[in-house]
Scaffold this motif. Structure first.
Motif, mmCIF file in Angstrom:
data_model
loop_
_atom_site.group_PDB
_atom_site.id
_atom_site.type_symbol
_atom_site.label_atom_id
_atom_site.label_comp_id
_atom_site.label_asym_id
_atom_site.label_seq_id
_atom_site.Cartn_x
_atom_site.Cartn_y
_atom_site.Cartn_z
ATOM 1 N N ILE A 184 2.613 -2.969 -0.996
ATOM 2 C CA ILE A 184 3.573 -2.848 0.104
ATOM 3 C C ILE A 184 4.528 -1.686 -0.140
ATOM 4 C CG2 ILE A 184 5.575 -3.975 1.166
ATOM 5 C CD1 ILE A 184 4.023 -6.644 0.832
ATOM 6 N N MET A 185 5.059 -1.572 -1.348
ATOM 7 C CA MET A 185 5.977 -0.470 -1.648
ATOM 8 C C MET A 185 5.244 0.876 -1.620
ATOM 9 S SD MET A 185 8.568 -2.127 -4.503
ATOM 10 C CE MET A 185 7.288 -2.687 -5.621
ATOM 11 N N HIS A 186 4.000 0.872 -2.052
ATOM 12 C CA HIS A 186 3.164 2.078 -1.942
ATOM 13 C C HIS A 186 3.053 2.508 -0.480
ATOM 14 C CE1 HIS A 186 -0.513 4.584 -2.277
ATOM 15 N NE2 HIS A 186 -0.968 3.864 -1.279
ATOM 16 N N ASN A 187 2.778 1.560 0.411
ATOM 17 C CA ASN A 187 2.665 1.880 1.837
ATOM 18 C C ASN A 187 3.992 2.344 2.431
ATOM 19 O OD1 ASN A 187 -0.066 1.361 1.947
ATOM 20 N ND2 ASN A 187 0.144 -0.688 2.813
ATOM 21 N N MET A 188 5.089 1.792 1.929
ATOM 22 C CA MET A 188 6.408 2.262 2.376
ATOM 23 C C MET A 188 6.584 3.747 2.054
ATOM 24 S SD MET A 188 8.963 -0.824 1.220
ATOM 25 C CE MET A 188 9.027 -2.389 2.075
ATOM 26 N N ILE A 189 6.164 4.141 0.867
ATOM 27 C CA ILE A 189 6.273 5.551 0.473
ATOM 28 C C ILE A 189 5.370 6.413 1.345
ATOM 29 C CG2 ILE A 189 5.872 7.188 -1.404
ATOM 30 C CD1 ILE A 189 6.548 4.895 -3.353
ATOM 31 N N ILE A 190 4.151 5.941 1.596
ATOM 32 C CA ILE A 190 3.228 6.693 2.450
ATOM 33 C C ILE A 190 3.836 6.902 3.832
ATOM 34 C CG2 ILE A 190 0.988 6.630 3.619
ATOM 35 C CD1 ILE A 190 0.764 7.195 0.644
#
Length: 231
Positions: free
Chosen positions: A204-210
């Motif tokens: 989820i945090m990875h997708n936030m960065i993306i």
């Protein structure tokens, strides 16, 4: 740590682990066309996370190809490494097909349920998109594999392009591990539900960065080049 990961999943999973919306699909189809694949949605693959503190009674059940206990993450990622599907928890003794059969993605694909897509190849119209995957996956209309032992320039060119685009999910795994040392290192938790929350919170945090870094106006070559450098 446990409460933090659980809160991330409960609050943000609906938004950052969602299936592609109509706008997402339109963008993916456009990018796929630029890359030479009409109708492509994303790529599919699995990653093994070593489980250092696997209970002794489960060690043999979870022992993967490396001989050490592992837990499998099945994921679907697109060209800019957004992970829209994450199924985590199968033991390392399973292969990618076994994992697919138990995931929600398998159920949807088997029922013909895919994100809405409409495109034309030649004079034929299609209403479902497809995913790129390696040769172990079943030969379905919604899963496109590379050509084993391609012969002739056309088949060799297709295999080269398919394998290149199909590495999107592998690059997503690489970036995820480079961002979060807890995922790159062997899992130290004792309980699977705790590890599940850690993995999903990191995704989820990875997708936030993306989402924060995504530049929809940038040329496709620039977007792909940026993520290759990150990996």
């Amino acid at each position: 740590m446990q409460h933090f990961c659980r809160a991330i999943v409960e609050v943000f999973a609906e938004q950052y682990l969602r299936s592609p919306t109509a706008n997402d699909v339109a963008r993916l189809l456009y990018i796929g066309k630029q890359r030479g694949f009409l109708g492509i949605l994303e790529s599919l693959d699995c990653m093994h996370w070593r489980w250092k503190n696997c209970p002794t009674a489960w060690a043999r059940q979870y022992a993967g190809r490396s001989g050490s206990p592992t837990i499998i993450l099945e994921a679907v990622a697109d060209y800019d490494l957004w992970i829209c599907h994450a199924y985590f928890g199968m033991s390392g003794t399973n292969n990618d097909i076994n994992v697919l059969e138990f995931s929600s993605l398998f159920f949807n694909l088997a029922q013909g349920i895919t994100p809405p897509a409409h495109y034309t190849i030649g004079s034929k119209e299609y209403d479902t998109g497809y995913y790129l995957a390696d040769s172990i996956y079943p030969k379905w209309s919604t899963i496109v594999q590379t050509i084993h032992d391609p012969r002739g320039p056309k088949k060799q060119y297709f295999a080269m392009k398919q394998e290149s685009c199909g590495k999107d999910v592998e690059r997503a795994f690489g970036v995820l591990q480079s961002r979060y040392a807890i995922v790159a290192s062997p899992a130290r938790g004792w309980k699977k539900n705790y590890l599940n929350d850690i993995m999903k919170a990191c995704i989820i945090m990875h997708n936030m960065i993306i989402e924060d870094e995504r530049d929809l106006s940038a040329p496709i070559e620039k977007m792909l080049g940026k993520h290759r450098l990150q990996w």
